[in-house]
Every structure is written in structure tokens, then in C-alpha cells.
Design a protein around this motif. Sequence first.
Motif, PDB file in Angstrom:
ATOM      1  N   ASN A  63       0.839  -1.199   0.000  1.00 48.23           N
ATOM      2  CA  ASN A  63       0.000   0.000   0.000  1.00 48.23           C
ATOM      3  C   ASN A  63       0.874   1.249   0.000  1.00 48.23           C
ATOM      4  O   ASN A  63       1.841   1.336   0.770  1.00 48.23           O
ATOM      5  CB  ASN A  63      -0.898   0.046   1.240  1.00 48.23           C
ATOM      6  N   VAL A  64       0.554   2.198  -0.867  1.00 49.28           N
ATOM      7  CA  VAL A  64       1.218   3.502  -0.852  1.00 49.28           C
ATOM      8  C   VAL A  64       0.139   4.577  -0.792  1.00 49.28           C
ATOM      9  O   VAL A  64      -1.018   4.350  -1.156  1.00 49.28           O
ATOM     10  CB  VAL A  64       2.124   3.692  -2.082  1.00 49.28           C
ATOM     11  N   TYR A  65       0.550   5.791  -0.342  1.00 49.85           N
ATOM     12  CA  TYR A  65      -0.428   6.838  -0.057  1.00 49.85           C
ATOM     13  C   TYR A  65       0.015   8.152  -0.681  1.00 49.85           C
ATOM     14  O   TYR A  65       1.209   8.426  -0.830  1.00 49.85           O
ATOM     15  CB  TYR A  65      -0.600   6.987   1.460  1.00 49.85           C
ATOM     16  N   LEU A  66      -1.000   8.967  -0.989  1.00 49.02           N
ATOM     17  CA  LEU A  66      -0.731  10.275  -1.565  1.00 49.02           C
ATOM     18  C   LEU A  66      -0.591  11.342  -0.495  1.00 49.02           C
ATOM     19  O   LEU A  66      -0.086  12.431  -0.757  1.00 49.02           O
ATOM     20  CB  LEU A  66      -1.856  10.664  -2.535  1.00 49.02           C
ATOM     21  N   LEU A  67      -1.012  11.018   0.727  1.00 46.16           N
ATOM     22  CA  LEU A  67      -0.843  11.920   1.864  1.00 46.16           C
ATOM     23  C   LEU A  67      -0.128  11.175   2.976  1.00 46.16           C
ATOM     24  O   LEU A  67      -0.481  10.026   3.288  1.00 46.16           O
ATOM     25  CB  LEU A  67      -2.206  12.421   2.385  1.00 46.16           C
ATOM     26  N   PRO A  68       0.871  11.775   3.594  1.00 42.32           N
ATOM     27  CA  PRO A  68       1.598  11.082   4.676  1.00 42.32           C
ATOM     28  C   PRO A  68       0.723  10.955   5.906  1.00 42.32           C
ATOM     29  O   PRO A  68       0.104  11.920   6.344  1.00 42.32           O
ATOM     30  CB  PRO A  68       2.804  11.986   4.932  1.00 42.32           C
ATOM     31  N   SER A  69       0.643   9.740   6.460  1.00 41.70           N
ATOM     32  CA  SER A  69      -0.184   9.530   7.647  1.00 41.70           C
ATOM     33  C   SER A  69       0.593   9.823   8.920  1.00 41.70           C
ATOM     34  O   SER A  69       0.054  10.307   9.894  1.00 41.70           O
ATOM     35  CB  SER A  69      -0.670   8.078   7.684  1.00 41.70           C
ATOM     36  N   VAL A  70       1.890   9.516   8.906  1.00 37.02           N
ATOM     37  CA  VAL A  70       2.734   9.752  10.075  1.00 37.02           C
ATOM     38  C   VAL A  70       3.995  10.424   9.590  1.00 37.02           C
ATOM     39  O   VAL A  70       4.653   9.946   8.674  1.00 37.02           O
ATOM     40  CB  VAL A  70       3.089   8.430  10.782  1.00 37.02           C
ATOM     41  N   LYS A  71       4.367  11.511  10.206  1.00 40.24           N
ATOM     42  CA  LYS A  71       5.571  12.231   9.808  1.00 40.24           C
ATOM     43  C   LYS A  71       6.769  11.642  10.537  1.00 40.24           C
ATOM     44  O   LYS A  71       6.877  11.740  11.752  1.00 40.24           O
ATOM     45  CB  LYS A  71       5.440  13.732  10.134  1.00 40.24           C
ATOM     46  N   GLN A  72       7.621  10.972   9.794  1.00 32.58           N
ATOM     47  CA  GLN A  72       8.804  10.389  10.389  1.00 32.58           C
ATOM     48  C   GLN A  72       9.948  11.392  10.336  1.00 32.58           C
ATOM     49  O   GLN A  72       9.975  12.302   9.524  1.00 32.58           O
ATOM     50  CB  GLN A  72       9.212   9.119   9.615  1.00 32.58           C
ATOM     51  N   ASN A  73      10.939  11.187  11.207  1.00 30.92           N
ATOM     52  CA  ASN A  73      12.088  12.082  11.166  1.00 30.92           C
ATOM     53  C   ASN A  73      12.956  11.743   9.961  1.00 30.92           C
ATOM     54  O   ASN A  73      12.844  10.682   9.357  1.00 30.92           O
ATOM     55  CB  ASN A  73      12.897  12.006  12.470  1.00 30.92           C
TER      56      ASN A  73
END
Length: 264
Positions: A63-73
Motif C-alpha cells: 500500500n502507498v499513499y498520496l498523503l503522509p499519515s505519520v511524519k517520520q524524522n
Amino acid sequence: MNRVYVFKDKSNKNGKVMVLENTLEEFKSKISALFDIVGDNVKIYSSNGCEIHDLRVIRDDENVYLLPSVKQNNEDCDNIENSTKDLEEGIENIKSKVVSDWITLNVGGKRFTTSRATLLAKEPLSMLARMFADDNNMYLMNPSATDETGAYLIDRSPEYFEPILNYLRHGNVVLDNHVNPKGVLEEAIFYGIDSMIPQLNQLLEESISSYGKNQALSRMDVVRSIVMTSITSELRFQGVNLAGADLNRLDLRNINFKVLHKIA
């Protein structure tokens, strides 16, 4: 060909099943058309929120997404990119190892190309095997210097080396008519090709037996034959001409002198 599920966000609703294109740009272009996104500013994110810059990090059925669900460092995302680089470097190392499995030797000015496996398999304790064995071999030797083409230099006779290399390839001693088995025997001893020596001794024995009455053996011929013959074997000197050969102080106990020519 990888299949991927594309969603706008982590709700996993109204997704599209897509096939990965050849390039990231082509893939983004198809996403823009399917999701009615205006412009070229399409970004793709993995489930952990890292932006995807290389299609090779996307696995089949992921699965890939067009909006980030979690902002990683940035460190986490960099680790993904570094993994891709490590994979590429690993592939290059494998290619380099495959190339290095072919070795060119410059023996007395003549070049011979062979595989590392040929040099190691039959005689793993020989000088040639130890020169080109891996680091785990306790008998490892440093290879010799190389010439301008990268071939390893060995200051020995190429005429006598060729039968030795062929023996390592197929396990049989095959000599052309013009090749002296004595010379090949000397080289076999030098390189430590021990399993070849009995066959060469047999050839020498047959050569000695074929001498005519007018072809006398020298002391050196007799000494060499004795030295190269196992103490458990009998050396046959039937019918050979020993006229003029000084046999003083030689151990002749394992020599069969039946039908011996009279010594002058």
C-alpha cells in the motif's frame, strides 16, 4: 511486474490497483490521471510516512499513499534510501567477484587464462591454489606482481606449465611429443601438484624402458628416477644401457635389473 495499491490516505478507502511503471515519473503521471490531480506535484508516501523517491523500494502488493499519515524524522527516511544504496553496492560487489573468478597468469612471457576454481579444486594445498585462495584459507599466499595487463607474473617455463594447467582442468597428464616429461615433473614439484607426480613418473619409466642399446643413461638419469620413485614401488631398468653411468654409492635395492646390459 509488481502490483501496488494506491490510496489517498490511511483510511484505505477508494483505492486503485496499479502496476508499477518503468520510471517514477510515469507512475506519478498515471496516479495524476486516476485521482484527478492537477499539475505534476504528486508525492507518494510509504505506510511509515516517508516519501518514496525510487520505485525499487516498493514491494509487490504494498500500500502507498498520496498523503503522509505519520511524519517520520529524516533519519528514518534516510535509512530507507541508504538500504537501496546498500543493495546497489552489493550487486556491484557480486559482479566484481564474478569477474575476479577468472585469472590470467603470465608464465615466462606467455599468458594463460583460467578460473579460480580450476586452480583451487584439485590441489588445494599447491602453490597456485594458495596464491588465489580466499581469506579463510590458512595456507593463503600473496599473489605475485602483475604485468601491464594485470596478469600475474610467474618466472617459469610456459612449455611445461601448459600440461600442468590442463591436468588441473581434467585430471589427466597429456604431453605433446615435443614436451619432455622431466621438465613437466620439475614444474609439478615446484608448484606442489603432488597428485600429478605418479603419472609423470610412469611416463618417465616408460621412456627409460624404451631406450635402445646405443642410448646410454647417465648417472643423473638414474638418480632422478630413483628420487622420483616411491620407496614402496619397484623401478624397472630391464634392458637399458648403463654403460658409462657411475652407479657408485647409489641405493639400488628397489630397482629391477633383470636382462641388464653388461656394464663396460
